[in-house]
Design an enzyme around this catalytic site. Structure first.
Site, PDB file in Angstrom:
ATOM      1  N   SER A 145     -25.080 -26.193   2.135  1.00  0.00           N
ATOM      2  CA  SER A 145     -24.615 -27.257   1.309  1.00  0.00           C
ATOM      3  C   SER A 145     -25.292 -27.677   0.229  1.00  0.00           C
ATOM      4  CB  SER A 145     -24.490 -28.604   2.129  1.00  0.00           C
ATOM      5  OG  SER A 145     -23.449 -29.735   1.417  1.00  0.00           O
ATOM      6  N   SER A 163     -19.516 -33.827   0.733  1.00  0.00           N
ATOM      7  CA  SER A 163     -19.785 -32.242   0.180  1.00  0.00           C
ATOM      8  C   SER A 163     -18.557 -31.435   0.837  1.00  0.00           C
ATOM      9  CB  SER A 163     -20.850 -31.776   0.971  1.00  0.00           C
ATOM     10  OG  SER A 163     -22.287 -32.149   0.528  1.00  0.00           O
ATOM     11  N   LYS A 206     -16.964 -29.254  -1.782  1.00  0.00           N
ATOM     12  CA  LYS A 206     -17.585 -27.797  -2.238  1.00  0.00           C
ATOM     13  C   LYS A 206     -16.542 -26.764  -1.616  1.00  0.00           C
ATOM     14  CE  LYS A 206     -22.326 -28.980  -1.723  1.00  0.00           C
ATOM     15  NZ  LYS A 206     -22.542 -30.347  -1.393  1.00  0.00           N
ATOM     16  N   LYS A 228     -16.395 -27.556   6.734  1.00  0.00           N
ATOM     17  CA  LYS A 228     -17.275 -28.161   5.870  1.00  0.00           C
ATOM     18  C   LYS A 228     -17.665 -29.344   6.165  1.00  0.00           C
ATOM     19  CE  LYS A 228     -20.304 -27.917   2.632  1.00  0.00           C
ATOM     20  NZ  LYS A 228     -21.338 -28.831   3.316  1.00  0.00           N
TER      21      LYS A 228
END
Length: 522
Positions: free
Chosen positions: A126, A68, A71, A239
């Site tokens: 997320s 993730s 992103k 993140k």
């Protein structure tokens, strides 16, 4: 008289000793690059987000699944291409084309959120359905958005990556490297909107079908939460990521003073926070950040000796090193320990008035870059008297004159007073010379000191003289080229003129300047 000459020579040599002593340690003993720490993750990098200097690296060009942290790139593209108040409608494909039990914000087909709401859902929670919806909103499909992702990554200098979806879910054709993710994160945290979203501690989503009262969401990154055991002072955002194939992945940005450090952990083994803390501590403890323009004057002190057809060309420009650019050095190193190379092959993102790009190196490490700018640095820079038209010079020279009937007497009185002062100063100097005495034993000590100091001084002077001459030649060439272009002569015509001068013996040979190889794996 002989004694006076001897003392004058001694004064010169003493100055040389002080000069050599001041610089010899920097010339011959530049500190080593600090030894990096050990981390458990398969890949990791520590990057100074301001200078771009890589401070620590482990398998930074090996390819791993990002999960993730993908992103971050998705968010950057959306922010650069959308208004935050645009409305996004969630399609069936956006909501249900995700892996079972993957991260989500409990959104449903038909829900309508602003782009800003979707960005918070994607970055903090997320939410994979939010990533899909944003991709469809801007590009029409996830496949089309993937093409935008790869184009953006290439423009940022990424060479090891291929992105196949906006969320980072498992895909054999979706991979990156620690180096590429650091470049993406560096660009993202330079964007104020992204930095604000990534550092937010909570956000309230508006009511939706499954959340009629709205939904408060919190970031998954624990290093920005003060109540978390993984909290790190100075961490501003980042993140998290995890899939069975990617393992733990983590991107973090932290600031202290003038330093902004970015870390990337790939294929971690539940030690991603520990690895990140280790790298950040290493960076903040062992390095410092310097403003380049405050230290580099080598490229801005070149005399104008250009003529066209035998006529002098007025210098109407100013060369200066780009401001607000930084480089990163070991804490005990000095700017004088760096070397620099200049290139006239400018990238597309170069500033409008850039004439060249300067790259700074320390012991084989690229520690910063800046542009050499041409043009007026600020409106306060005034032309010299030689540049003022004749009529303006006349007014400048007469603004502060005294009335005509007092000028002659005043000048005569000033001359007499100046002559008297000069006689008195000369008498004081002669008295000081007569009273100056040096014990004989000092001469022997000085001889030993000078033997070593002169050696250091000569080597230092020679090296720096060559560097100045090289920089002077380089910048004279560039300035001539710029001025010729201003009057309509092309670069090729300029090179022909230089070649003609060189063949006639009127110009020095040209030296080629190339950026040093950075040794990156491609």
């Amino acid at each position: 008289m002989k004694l006076t000459k001897k003392k004058g020579l001694l004064s010169f040599l003493l100055c040389l000793v002080l000069f050599a002593g001041q610089f010899s340690s920097q010339t011959f003993a530049a500190p080593d690059w600090p030894d990096g720490p050990s981390i458990s993750a398969e890949g990791g990098i520590l990057l100074d987000g301001n200078s771009g200097a890589i401070l620590y690296a482990k398998n930074i060009h090996e390819q791993y699944f990002p999960a993730s942290i993908t992103k971050i790139l998705t968010a950057l593209i959306i922010i650069e291409n959308c208004s935050m108040d645009e409305v996004v409608t969630f399609s069936h494909n956006a909501v249900y084309n995700v892996e079972i039990n993957s991260s989500n914000a409990n959104l449903e087909e038909g829900d309508r959120l602003t782009v800003l709401d979707c960005l918070y859902a994607m970055m903090l929670k997320s939410a994979n359905e939010a990533a899909n919806a944003l991709a469809e909103h801007i590009a029409g499909s996830r496949e089309a958005f993937s093409a935008m992702m790869n184009a953006k990554a290439t423009s940022l200098g990424c060479t090891d990556s291929h992105f196949n979806n906006p969320s980072g879910l498992n895909d054999p054709d979706h991979y990156t490297s620690a180096h590429d993710m650091a470049l993406i994160a560096q660009a993202a945290f330079q964007n104020e909107t992204f930095a604000q979203i990534a550092s937010t501690l909570y956000y309230d989503l508006p009511p939706t079908k499954r959340n009629p009262d709205g939904l408060r969401i919190y970031p998954g990154h624990q290093m920005i939460k003060k109540n978390s055991p993984n909290y790190f002072p100075g961490a501003v955002g980042g993140k998290t990521g995890y899939t069975t194939l990617a393992g733990n992945t983590l991107v973090t940005c932290a600031r202290r003073g003038e330093m902004q450090l970015i870390t990337v952990v790939l294929n971690g083994h539940r030690t991603h926070y520990t690895d990140t803390r280790t790298m950040l501590n290493f960076g903040f403890r062992n390095f410092r950040s310097l403003e380049i323009a405050e230290f580099d004057t080598a490229y801005t002190s070149v005399e104008n000796d250009m003529t066209i057809a035998g006529l002098p060309v007025t210098d109407l420009s100013v060369l200066y090193v780009q401001e607000n650019r930084r480089l990163t050095l070991p804490s005990n190193a000095e700017f004088s320990d760096t070397t620099s190379a200049i290139s006239y092959d400018l990238p597309a993102e170069a500033p409008e008035h850039a004439a060249a790009q300067i790259t700074y190196d320390y012991g084989g490490h690229t520690v910063g870059t800046a542009y050499l700018m041409v043009g007026r640095k600020s409106p306060e820079i005034l032309p010299s008297i030689a540049e003022i038209p004749v009529k303006e010079q006349e007014s400048v020279g007469t603004e502060n004159q005294q009335p005509a009937d007092t000028t002659v007497d005043s000048v005569q009185a000033m001359n007499e007073e100046s002559a008297s002062d000069e006689v008195e100063r000369e008498r004081n100097i002669q008295d000081a010379r007569r009273n100056f005495r040096i014990p004989g034993i000092v001469w022997g000590m000085l001889a030993a000191i000078l033997a070593a100091a002169l050696g250091y001084g000569v080597v230092f002077w020679s090296r720096n003289q060559k560097r100045r001459e090289s920089a002077d030649r380089m910048l004279r060439y560039q300035r001539r080229q710029q001025r010729l272009q201003d009057i309509g002569i092309s670069s090729d015509e300029f090179k022909v003129l230089l070649e003609q001068r060189r063949t006639k013996g009127n110009a020095p040979g040209r030296q080629k300047y190339r950026l040093p190889k950075n040794g990156k794996k491609h």
